[in-house]
Design an enzyme around this catalytic site. Sequence first.
Site, PDB file in Angstrom:
ATOM      1  N   THR A  13      -8.778  -7.685  51.740  1.00 37.25           N
ATOM      2  CA  THR A  13      -7.350  -7.757  52.037  1.00 37.25           C
ATOM      3  C   THR A  13      -7.090  -7.844  53.522  1.00 37.25           C
ATOM      4  O   THR A  13      -6.119  -8.481  53.954  1.00 37.25           O
ATOM      5  CB  THR A  13      -6.624  -6.520  51.454  1.00 37.25           C
ATOM      6  OG1 THR A  13      -6.810  -6.492  50.045  1.00 37.25           O
ATOM      7  CG2 THR A  13      -5.135  -6.562  51.754  1.00 37.25           C
ATOM      8  N   THR A  95     -10.800  -3.028  50.214  1.00 35.18           N
ATOM      9  CA  THR A  95     -10.693  -1.606  49.874  1.00 35.18           C
ATOM     10  C   THR A  95     -11.280  -1.268  48.510  1.00 35.18           C
ATOM     11  O   THR A  95     -11.727  -0.141  48.280  1.00 35.18           O
ATOM     12  CB  THR A  95      -9.227  -1.146  49.898  1.00 35.18           C
ATOM     13  OG1 THR A  95      -8.475  -1.883  48.919  1.00 35.18           O
ATOM     14  CG2 THR A  95      -8.607  -1.362  51.266  1.00 35.18           C
TER      15      THR A  95
END
Length: 339
Positions: A13, A95
């Site tokens: 991300t 993540t």
Amino acid sequence: MQPKILIIGTGGTIAGMADDAEKPGQYRAAALSVAALLAGVSGLEKAAAGPLDAVQIAQIDSKDMHDGVWHALLEACDAAMRDEGVRAVVITHGTDTLEDTAWFLHCCLGRLPKPVVLTCAMRPANALMPDGPQNLKDAVAAAAACDADGQPLLREVVAVTGGGELHSARWLQKVHPHRLMAFASGEQGPLGWVDGRRLRLRQGCAADTQGAADGYTGSQWLAALPQPAQKAWPWVEIVSSHAGLRAGLVDALLSQGVEGLVLATTGNGTVHEVLLSAAERARQQGVAVWRSSRCSEGVISDAVLPGPADLAADLAVALTPCKCRVSLQLALVQAQAQA
């Protein structure tokens, strides 16, 4: 020439792009290169207190992390540990599997001669208020931090995950699906904090620089781990113990040749009677069976895991099923290498 900090990009991300900056939850992960990430962070070389270099070894959404990327990361980290021109490594990562990768590197690299710092983001790079630039800057500052004698403050794999928090790979967990402070270390708490220029370790977490070189094991693991393109790593799956469980999943895995099972147990290592019987059948067929817990904090009180002492001795393998899976996979690799 002053040694550099090497930044390794894997996607995630932090390198993502949203079609609409006002809707950061809808984005494409790994859209930007690590070079583009560095170009978008002001003051990065100042935080590094020296030169930076970047290399892209993967560009994926971390939910799709696989052994090939892990092998490439280990190779890159091992080369950096032995390169006098590199003083630290920073890894940009998604993540979703950050704790898996951090734990894998923790197990394989051992006692570090130089810092290895992972970082991430919960918002894409073009969000109205992205968190990635500050996290990357904080990670670089943490990697560059030295004591009064000029020795690195960090001697273990760590992650900068948001809000300037620094977490040890041993205890790191993703605990929330979308808030910016998405990670925690349970009862242990953060290892320290960084503000883009200065690292502050929690009291009692001062760096121990003695014996770092002697404890480094990355090269040994590179010799033991097969190239994923040539030979698959041992197949280990996680099976959760839960109400209403049926044995069919374990039997199906056994029929397909699974080599190891991690039981995500309820509470303090308890297992549904159906899964207990299935696990015993697995053991009788030579399949390694280890336990972890579904609980997000604490460890199984009587956890004594089989396998190499350097893997079994760290109680963090009993913290989360995903870390236990990594440890069992490595134990099986080591057992195969010694056979």
